[in-house]
Structures are given as structure tokens and as C-alpha cells.
Design a protein around this motif. Structure first.
Motif, PDB file in Angstrom:
ATOM      1  N   TYR A 614       0.831  -1.202   0.000  1.00 27.56           N
ATOM      2  CA  TYR A 614       0.000   0.000   0.000  1.00 27.56           C
ATOM      3  C   TYR A 614       0.871   1.259   0.000  1.00 27.56           C
ATOM      4  O   TYR A 614       0.620   2.210  -0.750  1.00 27.56           O
ATOM      5  CB  TYR A 614      -0.923  -0.003   1.217  1.00 27.56           C
ATOM      6  N   ALA A 615       1.893   1.269   0.835  1.00 29.47           N
ATOM      7  CA  ALA A 615       2.757   2.448   0.956  1.00 29.47           C
ATOM      8  C   ALA A 615       3.428   2.790  -0.368  1.00 29.47           C
ATOM      9  O   ALA A 615       3.537   3.963  -0.741  1.00 29.47           O
ATOM     10  CB  ALA A 615       3.800   2.217   2.045  1.00 29.47           C
ATOM     11  N   VAL A 616       3.847   1.780  -1.113  1.00 28.97           N
ATOM     12  CA  VAL A 616       4.555   2.007  -2.371  1.00 28.97           C
ATOM     13  C   VAL A 616       3.600   2.475  -3.469  1.00 28.97           C
ATOM     14  O   VAL A 616       3.909   3.396  -4.232  1.00 28.97           O
ATOM     15  CB  VAL A 616       5.287   0.723  -2.814  1.00 28.97           C
ATOM     16  N   ASN A 617       2.403   1.860  -3.542  1.00 24.24           N
ATOM     17  CA  ASN A 617       1.530   2.086  -4.687  1.00 24.24           C
ATOM     18  C   ASN A 617       0.368   3.048  -4.435  1.00 24.24           C
ATOM     19  O   ASN A 617      -0.186   3.589  -5.395  1.00 24.24           O
ATOM     20  CB  ASN A 617       0.942   0.750  -5.158  1.00 24.24           C
ATOM     21  N   CYS A 618      -0.001   3.260  -3.190  1.00 24.42           N
ATOM     22  CA  CYS A 618      -1.252   3.973  -2.911  1.00 24.42           C
ATOM     23  C   CYS A 618      -1.085   5.222  -2.055  1.00 24.42           C
ATOM     24  O   CYS A 618      -1.921   6.134  -2.115  1.00 24.42           O
ATOM     25  CB  CYS A 618      -2.245   3.044  -2.209  1.00 24.42           C
ATOM     26  N   ALA A 619      -0.059   5.266  -1.216  1.00 24.98           N
ATOM     27  CA  ALA A 619       0.016   6.277  -0.163  1.00 24.98           C
ATOM     28  C   ALA A 619       0.183   7.691  -0.692  1.00 24.98           C
ATOM     29  O   ALA A 619      -0.275   8.640  -0.051  1.00 24.98           O
ATOM     30  CB  ALA A 619       1.150   5.948   0.809  1.00 24.98           C
ATOM     31  N   ARG A 620       0.808   7.870  -1.850  1.00 22.89           N
ATOM     32  CA  ARG A 620       1.037   9.234  -2.336  1.00 22.89           C
ATOM     33  C   ARG A 620      -0.287   9.954  -2.607  1.00 22.89           C
ATOM     34  O   ARG A 620      -0.379  11.170  -2.437  1.00 22.89           O
ATOM     35  CB  ARG A 620       1.904   9.236  -3.591  1.00 22.89           C
ATOM     36  N   CYS A 621      -1.283   9.228  -3.025  1.00 19.24           N
ATOM     37  CA  CYS A 621      -2.604   9.835  -3.253  1.00 19.24           C
ATOM     38  C   CYS A 621      -3.517   9.672  -2.044  1.00 19.24           C
ATOM     39  O   CYS A 621      -4.194  10.614  -1.626  1.00 19.24           O
ATOM     40  CB  CYS A 621      -3.273   9.222  -4.482  1.00 19.24           C
ATOM     41  N   HIS A 622      -3.555   8.471  -1.495  1.00 16.90           N
ATOM     42  CA  HIS A 622      -4.542   8.154  -0.460  1.00 16.90           C
ATOM     43  C   HIS A 622      -4.042   8.400   0.963  1.00 16.90           C
ATOM     44  O   HIS A 622      -4.812   8.225   1.911  1.00 16.90           O
ATOM     45  CB  HIS A 622      -4.987   6.701  -0.599  1.00 16.90           C
ATOM     46  N   ALA A 624      -0.651   8.097   3.950  1.00 16.30           N
ATOM     47  CA  ALA A 624       0.044   6.993   4.609  1.00 16.30           C
ATOM     48  C   ALA A 624      -0.893   6.194   5.509  1.00 16.30           C
ATOM     49  O   ALA A 624      -0.755   4.980   5.643  1.00 16.30           O
ATOM     50  CB  ALA A 624       1.216   7.532   5.428  1.00 16.30           C
ATOM     51  N   THR A 625      -1.886   6.879   6.112  1.00 12.27           N
ATOM     52  CA  THR A 625      -2.834   6.173   6.987  1.00 12.27           C
ATOM     53  C   THR A 625      -4.119   5.800   6.273  1.00 12.27           C
ATOM     54  O   THR A 625      -4.988   5.161   6.854  1.00 12.27           O
ATOM     55  CB  THR A 625      -3.182   7.047   8.207  1.00 12.27           C
ATOM     56  N   GLY A 626      -4.286   6.225   5.000  1.00  6.94           N
ATOM     57  CA  GLY A 626      -5.510   5.948   4.266  1.00  6.94           C
ATOM     58  C   GLY A 626      -6.570   7.015   4.427  1.00  6.94           C
ATOM     59  O   GLY A 626      -7.717   6.821   4.022  1.00  6.94           O
ATOM     60  N   ASP A 627      -6.199   8.170   5.008  1.00  2.00           N
ATOM     61  CA  ASP A 627      -7.182   9.217   5.277  1.00  2.00           C
ATOM     62  C   ASP A 627      -7.454  10.128   4.085  1.00  2.00           C
ATOM     63  O   ASP A 627      -8.211  11.089   4.186  1.00  2.00           O
ATOM     64  CB  ASP A 627      -6.745  10.067   6.467  1.00  2.00           C
ATOM     65  N   GLY A 628      -6.827   9.846   2.935  1.00  2.63           N
ATOM     66  CA  GLY A 628      -7.042  10.658   1.746  1.00  2.63           C
ATOM     67  C   GLY A 628      -6.205  11.914   1.689  1.00  2.63           C
ATOM     68  O   GLY A 628      -6.412  12.760   0.810  1.00  2.63           O
ATOM     69  N   GLN A 629      -5.237  12.050   2.600  1.00  2.00           N
ATOM     70  CA  GLN A 629      -4.415  13.260   2.683  1.00  2.00           C
ATOM     71  C   GLN A 629      -2.989  13.012   2.194  1.00  2.00           C
ATOM     72  O   GLN A 629      -2.026  13.469   2.805  1.00  2.00           O
ATOM     73  CB  GLN A 629      -4.398  13.771   4.128  1.00  2.00           C
ATOM     74  N   GLY A 630      -2.869  12.291   1.088  1.00  2.00           N
ATOM     75  CA  GLY A 630      -1.543  12.025   0.542  1.00  2.00           C
ATOM     76  C   GLY A 630      -0.910  13.272  -0.046  1.00  2.00           C
ATOM     77  O   GLY A 630      -1.603  14.253  -0.362  1.00  2.00           O
ATOM     78  N   PRO A 631       0.414  13.271  -0.244  1.00  2.00           N
ATOM     79  CA  PRO A 631       1.092  14.472  -0.768  1.00  2.00           C
ATOM     80  C   PRO A 631       0.633  14.870  -2.162  1.00  2.00           C
ATOM     81  O   PRO A 631       0.760  16.033  -2.540  1.00  2.00           O
ATOM     82  CB  PRO A 631       2.573  14.067  -0.748  1.00  2.00           C
ATOM     83  N   MET A 640     -10.528  12.891  -2.298  1.00  2.00           N
ATOM     84  CA  MET A 640     -10.060  11.533  -2.049  1.00  2.00           C
ATOM     85  C   MET A 640     -10.884  10.880  -0.933  1.00  2.00           C
ATOM     86  O   MET A 640     -11.261  11.537   0.034  1.00  2.00           O
ATOM     87  CB  MET A 640      -8.583  11.546  -1.641  1.00  2.00           C
ATOM     88  N   PRO A 641     -11.174   9.590  -1.062  1.00  2.00           N
ATOM     89  CA  PRO A 641     -11.935   8.908  -0.008  1.00  2.00           C
ATOM     90  C   PRO A 641     -11.111   8.741   1.261  1.00  2.00           C
ATOM     91  O   PRO A 641      -9.878   8.675   1.211  1.00  2.00           O
ATOM     92  CB  PRO A 641     -12.251   7.543  -0.632  1.00  2.00           C
ATOM     93  N   ASP A 642     -11.805   8.680   2.385  1.00  2.00           N
ATOM     94  CA  ASP A 642     -11.156   8.447   3.675  1.00  2.00           C
ATOM     95  C   ASP A 642     -11.360   6.981   4.048  1.00  2.00           C
ATOM     96  O   ASP A 642     -12.414   6.588   4.529  1.00  2.00           O
ATOM     97  CB  ASP A 642     -11.763   9.364   4.741  1.00  2.00           C
ATOM     98  N   PHE A 643     -10.342   6.152   3.811  1.00  2.00           N
ATOM     99  CA  PHE A 643     -10.448   4.719   4.094  1.00  2.00           C
ATOM    100  C   PHE A 643     -10.513   4.429   5.591  1.00  2.00           C
ATOM    101  O   PHE A 643     -10.865   3.318   5.988  1.00  2.00           O
ATOM    102  CB  PHE A 643      -9.254   3.961   3.502  1.00  2.00           C
TER     103      PHE A 643
END
Length: 703
Positions: A614-622, A624-631, A640-643
């Protein structure tokens, strides 16, 4: 001596008033401001009702009343009499604050909001300090700033003592428990069991029994008894399949109809949701018709909701399928939510159908051009002596019905004449009272309110501008000038109850204590309730039973058979047939009970490996915690959705998440910024990512 005692009790009363003020002010402050900054701890917005706010206020005031009374007896002087007395009481204050917080967390059903609890602590401390400053200045002991320095110094000195360290350690207990609750499922289960122990479900004379032991269905949304067929039941599955099963034995499960290939991908709230048999079914030749309401997601240009008639006089399921006659074909928004669902024949012989507010083409919403967000009344027998042709229709197809002349809006230009009532969000289940013909409906709400409505001809039920009894902040789509009616009963969402399933007014003899009462359910909690059906407004309902499948697997219908039995369907899992038909029985005969959640995580699932994926492929958008506040989230042009939000996962199944990851945004009618990962990740990796995403609310949120 008397004067000193008087001052002490006056000081105590002042403290309790300040605590009450801190609770109320903290409630409104925490609705607007993050007391705990997101940079320190990202917390979701937790709905706490005003009723819960007053409950918290009573808890804190009662706890502090005990603490203040004890310290007053111990020190014999008021809290604000001198700095030493003030600093000593602050330690007791910390014990009281922590005890009240723990009690609300462990022993109540109040939604636990860390922001609110923090606001109460912050404001009560500030008010407590301000009261001491006022007392010192009034006695002429010091000016404001010297007095403030003395107060802070006295508090720090007392906290640095052994009792002070103990008080701080105790103060940290709820914080540690909250962190453990969000990160360790075993601890979360223990805490949940404690809450259940403190808040036991009320006992009832009724329970639920599996009507067909050993027989499961693929997400059954409804069970029906056809007229003139007391020996059989028809079960509608969400995938568009109808079975007939012998009643009450459960033997001879036979396929009655299968249109599963006409539904496309069954996701979100789509699928086959409503089924009704003609009142003359099995009784008059040429009337053996079944009416089915379903969503077709196959068209490339969007989704279509259909109401169709099938000829059940034909014995072969394939012939029945080929006999389909479409009455309504209504384009809808592509999100798949809020279809409505009920299809019912009224005592007048007309067909009524409930349509949700999502049934409309994009941006076309008003009642003069589309059919949505209300109840329709149709003459499917097409009796020209009492009905007229429908008006021309541009946004879909209308066929094979007429409009009763006494429909309330016949002759109006601003409302289509098919409507019977308007202003409903998602009328998933409604029924007619067989005694007086009243139409009772459960209207599934948004994020706060669920409603039970008594539907009257020509009335408006206030959606979207009012939900429950409160303004929603949304504007009406149009000004129709109709008489408005509020719900008979409404309830706010809790951690458990959040999706009403309309039932029926019970008129049989099998359950004497339920006779004449409205029986309904909540999908998410799988609870079955009853309430009076002879009151214009109901404040309280009674819980009578609970099924053993919850959330997206919970209750989908509550029906009464001609012979008086009450049946309940539960959906079960989307991945495999596990839905059931349940019978309401005496408590001593029940065999359906609450079960401990089963861990269905694959054995080869490794959380650390998946977190890294997840960190490699998803975290920049979604994020690091999945809250939708990626860089990169701010550059995408979409929200962005808040997982980490439980509400996000409440509306989306594992299958929904898997489809979006695999196919990407474009193919799922979502943002093109979401790429398809099916060609880059292995199927097993996508499956594990879904598991990881669904675990994020437990990792990052308090209850």
C-alpha cells in the motif's frame, strides 16, 4: 464557621455550574474546531446527538459532584479559598475527569468522540483556573498576571508530587485504552463485551428461528407468498433469481425465474430488490403475473432501473424470462445508491412502487420530468373506465400501464400524474395495513436520521430539506406547494442502528402481544422492533429480537404471511450463499443468536507485507494512513476517499473495493485519476489490499 461552610457549598455549586457549561460549550466547540489537531492524531467526525451531549453532561456533573463533596468534607473549605487548597483539588479533578471519561467509554452506548472529551477537559480546566483568578483578584491578593503565574506554579508543583504523578498516570489510562481499542482487535472485542455487559439487550418473549435449516440463499432481499399458494414461498435473491420453496418444510427448492444475466454487475445497492404478485394470481386466468423491480448496470451510457412483468402461468423458467414486459425503464445516476425497492399491490388493486432519489439521469431531477424520490401508483390492468394514459416521457420508457384518474396530481403540470406521494429519500420497504389500508414505509436516511412514515395521498415527506425532525442544510429541488408531513418515528444513527427496513402492521393471531403494532427492523444492527400503529408520533420503540448477521449482511425484509407468521430475510455474505429466511418464534424456541465475528482472513495474508505494498503504490494519493491526505491528493482535482472512516466502508463492500482497484476509475464510472491495477498487481495482492483497507477504521479510529 457557618459562613465558611456557606462559602464552601457556594464554591461547590459554582464548580458544578462550570462543569456543565464546559460540557455544553465543549459540544458546540468540538463540532466546529479540532481540539486535537489532525497533525497530531487524525480522528473522524463522530456524530454525537444533543441528547447524548446532555447524557454526557449528567455523567460529568454527577462524577464531579461526588468528587467535590468528598473534598469539601476533607478540607472543610471551598476550592477557591487559597492556592494550596485549589492545587490539591485539581488532582481530585483529574481523577473525576478520567473516571467520567472511562464511564462514558466503557459503560454507555454514547458515541465516543475524543474531540468532545478533550474539549470538556480543556474548557473545564480553563474555567476552573479563571474562577480561582477571580477569587484571588476579588480578595486583593494579586493582579491578573501575577495571580495567573501563582496559579500555574501551584498546579505544576502539586502535579510534580507523588499523588500528582499517580493522577497523571490515571489520566493517561483512557488514552491508552483508546489507542489499544483502535490497534488491537482482541482488546477491541474485550472493550465491546464490557459495553454490552453494561448495556444488556432488553429481554423479550420473542426470538428468531431458521425457517429452512440447511437451506441458504444468495443474498435474499425478500420472501413472498403468492395469492392462492399457502403451501409455498418465493424467495427473491439480489442477483435476479427467484426460487419457490415448500412451506413450511423448506423442501423442493425450485427455480422460478432467473434474469441474472440482465442485471450486469450487482454492486452497492443495485440488483433485484422488489417483487409482487398480482392480487388475482392463481385465481383468475390471465393474471398469473409477477412484477419485479431491478437495476441493470450493463448499458455503457449508464444504469437503468426497470419494473417488469413476468408471466408465471408459463411453467418453464426460460419461458417466464422470455415473457418479460417492461413497464418502467428509468435511467439513473451511475453510483448505484438509493433505488427504493418496494413493489406492492394496494387494497384498491393498483400497483405501488417506491423510487429512491438516485433514480434520475444526471442533473435532471424535478418531478415534472422524472419519476424519483416518491411513491408511484399505477393501473397495470389498464382499465380505461377508471384510468388515463400516462403523459409523454422523455427520460426513459413507460409502457403497459395507465394512470388512475384519482391519483392526486392528475392535471398538474409541475408533477407527473403517476405520483402518489413525494419527498422520500430511499423508500426501500413499505406495506399496507390489511385492516384499514394505511401505507407504512421505512425511509432509509443519510448519515444521521432514519424514518418510519405513514404515507398519505398527495403529501410531501420533506426530503431533501428536512430529515427526521431537523433541517438538513439542503435546498428543495423545486417549490411544489404541497402539504408537508414528518415521520411518525425517527431515530438517530448509532454505532449499531443506521438503516431502517420497513415492515408491517401485524394483524394476525400468532403473536398476541404484537397485534395492531408496527413491526420493522434495522439492516445494519439486524434488530427487530415494534411500535404503536395508532399514534401520530412515537417517541420509543421496543426491541423484540435480533438476527445473527449484521451490517451489509443484515436484515433485508420483514413480512407477514396469510397464516400469521412473521418472516425475516438476512442477506448474508456477497461472496457466497449464506442468506437465510428466519421465523419469529417464542424465545424458548429460538435457535438464531448473536455470534462472535468469525475471522475470515486468508491464512497467507501478511499485514506488514500488504502495508508495504500500500505504501509504495497507494500512499502518495490516499495518504500513509488511508485518510485521503496524501502528498499528491491536492493535485488530482477530486476529493479523495477516507479509508479510515467507518461510514466509507458501510457504503462499500469488499467486492466494490476489489473492482475499483482491479478495473480503475474509468471502467467503474469514477475518476480517471484512479488507474487500473489489474495488470500490475497479482489477484492475491489485490485481495490482500482490500483486507488491509477494510482494517484501517479499526487501526485509526475510536469507537
Amino acid at each position: 464557621m457557618r459562613q465558611e461552610a456557606y462559602r464552601g457549598w457556594l464554591s461547590a455549586l459554582t464548580q458544578l455550574i462550570l462543569i456543565a457549561i464546559a460540557c455544553v460549550a465543549g459540544y458546540y466547540l468540538s463540532r466546529e474546531v479540532d481540539i486535537i489537531p489532525k497533525a497530531i492524531l487524525h480522528l473522524p467526525a463522530v456524530h454525537v446527538s444533543q441528547a447524548d451531549m446532555w447524557s454526557l453532561t449528567r455523567i460529568f456533573v454527577a462524577t464531579y459532584a461526588l468528587q467535590i463533596g468528598l473534598t469539601l468534607l476533607l478540607y472543610r473549605t471551598g476550592s477557591f479559598s487559597n492556592l494550596k487548597r485549589f492545587a490539591n483539588e485539581y488532582l481530585f479533578y483529574l481523577f473525576a475527569y478520567t473516571s467520567a471519561s472511562l464511564y462514558s467509554f466503557l459503560a454507555t452506548t454514547i458515541n465516543y468522540d475524543p474531540q468532545l472529551i478533550a474539549a470538556i477537559g480543556l474548557l473545564s480546566t480553563l474555567l476552573y483556573v479563571m474562577a480561582m483568578l477571580v477569587a484571588m483578584i476579588k480578595r486583593g491578593e494579586a493582579a491578573f498576571f501575577p495571580a495567573l503565574a501563582q496559579v500555574i506554579g501551584a498546579l505544576l508543583k502539586r502535579i510534580a508530587s507523588i499523588p500528582g504523578v499517580i493522577a497523571i498516570l490515571y489520566f493517561l489510562v483512557p488514552l491508552a485504552m483508546g489507542k489499544a481499542f483502535t490497534s488491537d482487535r482482541d482488546i477491541a472485542n474485550r472493550i465491546t463485551q464490557i459495553r454490552i455487559w453494561f448495556n444488556p439487550v432488553e429481554t423479550s418473549e420473542w426470538g428468531l428461528k431458521n425457517l429452512f435449516p440447511g437451506t441458504v440463499f444468495a443474498q435474499p432481499v425478500l420472501v413472498r407468498q403468492a395469492p392462492g399458494d399457502a403451501q409455498g414461498l418465493y424467495v427473491l435473491e439480489r442477483n435476479g433469481v427467484v426460487y419457490r420453496v415448500d412451506f413450511p418444510s423448506g423442501d423442493n427448492k425450485q427455480l422460478a425465474l432467473d434474469i441474472s444475466d440482465q442485471l450486469g454487475e450487482v454492486e452497492v445497492e443495485n440488483g433485484a430488490v422488489g417483487l409482487a404478485f398480482h392480487p388475482q394470481f392463481n385465481q383468475q386466468k390471465g393474471k398469473d403475473y409477477a412484477y419485479l423491480y431491478y437495476t441493470d448496470t450493463r448499458p455503457e451510457e449508464g444504469q437503468v432501473n426497470r419494473l417488469s412483468r413476468f408471466d408465471f402461468s408459463l411453467t418453464d423458467p426460460a419461458q417466464r424470462k422470455a415473457s418479460e414486459q417492461v413497464l418502467l425503464a428509468l435511467p439513473r445516476t451511475k453510483d448505484g445508491f438509493h433505488n427504493g425497492g418496494s413493489v406492492e399491490f394496494g387494497p384498491d388493486g393498483y400497483l405501488y412502487i417506491g423510487l429512491g432519489e438516485g433514480v434520475h439521469p444526471k442533473r435532471i431531477k424535478t418531478s415534472d420530468v422524472v419519476l424519483r424520490s416518491g411513491i408511484l401508483r399505477l393501473d397495470v390492468d389498464m382499465d380505461t373506465s377508471r384510468s388515463i394514459d400516462p403523459e409523454p416521457f422523455e427520460h426513459g420508457e413507460l409502457n403497459h400501464y395507465l394512470v388512475p384518474k384519482d391519483n392526486p396530481f392528475v392535471g398538474r403540470d409541475d408533477i407527473r400524474n403517476e405520483y402518489w406521494a413525494l419527498g422520500l429519500r430511499n423508500p426501500f420497504r413499505f406495506t399496507f395495513d390489511p385492516k384499514n389500508g394505511d401505507l407504512w414505509l421505512g425511509d432509509v436516511g443519510s448519515t444521521i436520521w432514519e424514518e418510519v412514515n405513514l404515507i398519505e395521498k398527495g403529501k410531501h415527506y420533506q426530503f431533501p430539506f428536512i430529515e427526521g425532525y431537523e433541517k438538513s442544510g439542503n435546498n428543495a429541488w423545486e417549490d411544489l406547494g404541497l402539504p408537508e408531513v414528518g415521520p411518525v418515528y425517527t431515530y438517530q444513527h448509532s454505532a449499531y442502528d443506521r438503516a431502517v427496513i420497513g415492515g408491517m402492521v401485524y394483524r394476525g393471531d400468532n403473536y398476541p402481544s404484537l397485534k395492531g403494532k408496527y413491526v420493522f427492523a434495522d439492516n445494519y444492527s439486524a434488530k427487530l422492533f415494534v411500535m404503536p400503529a395508532d399514534q401520530p408520533k412515537v417517541e420509543e420503540v421496543k426491541l423484540i429480537a435480533r438476527a445473527n448477521q449484521y451490517a451489509q449482511r443484515g436484515v433485508s425484509s420483514v413480512v407477514q404471511l396469510d397464516s400469521g407468521e412473521i418472516l425475516v430475510t438476512t442477506l448474508g455474505a456477497a461472496s457466497e450463499p449464506s442468506g437465510e429466511v428466519l421465523l419469529l418464534v417464542k424465545a424458548e424456541d429460538a435457535d438464531v443468536f448473536e455470534e462472535e465475528p468469525q475471522d475470515t482472513t486468508p491464512k497467507d495474508y501478511d499485514e506488514d507485507t500488504t502495508a508495504a505494498l500500500y505504501a509504495v503504490n497507494c500512499a502518495r494519493c490516499h495518504g500513509a494512513t488511508g485518510d485521503g491526505q496524501g502528498p499528491d491528493s491536492g493535485m488530482l482535482g477530486v476529493e479523495m476517499p477516507d479509508f479510515t472512516s467507518p461510514m466509507f466502508h458501510f457504503k462499500r463492500s469488499a467486492e466494490d473495493l476489489h473492482a475499483v482497484i482491479e478495473k480503475g476509475g474509468v471502467q467503474m464510472n469514477m475518476s480517471p485519476m484512479m488507474p487500473p491495477w489489474g495488470g500490475f498487481l497479482k489477484p492475491q495482492e489485490i485481495e490482500h489490499l482490500v483486507i488491509y483497507l477494510q482494517s484501517l477504521p479499526d487501526k485509526h479510529h475510536h469507537h
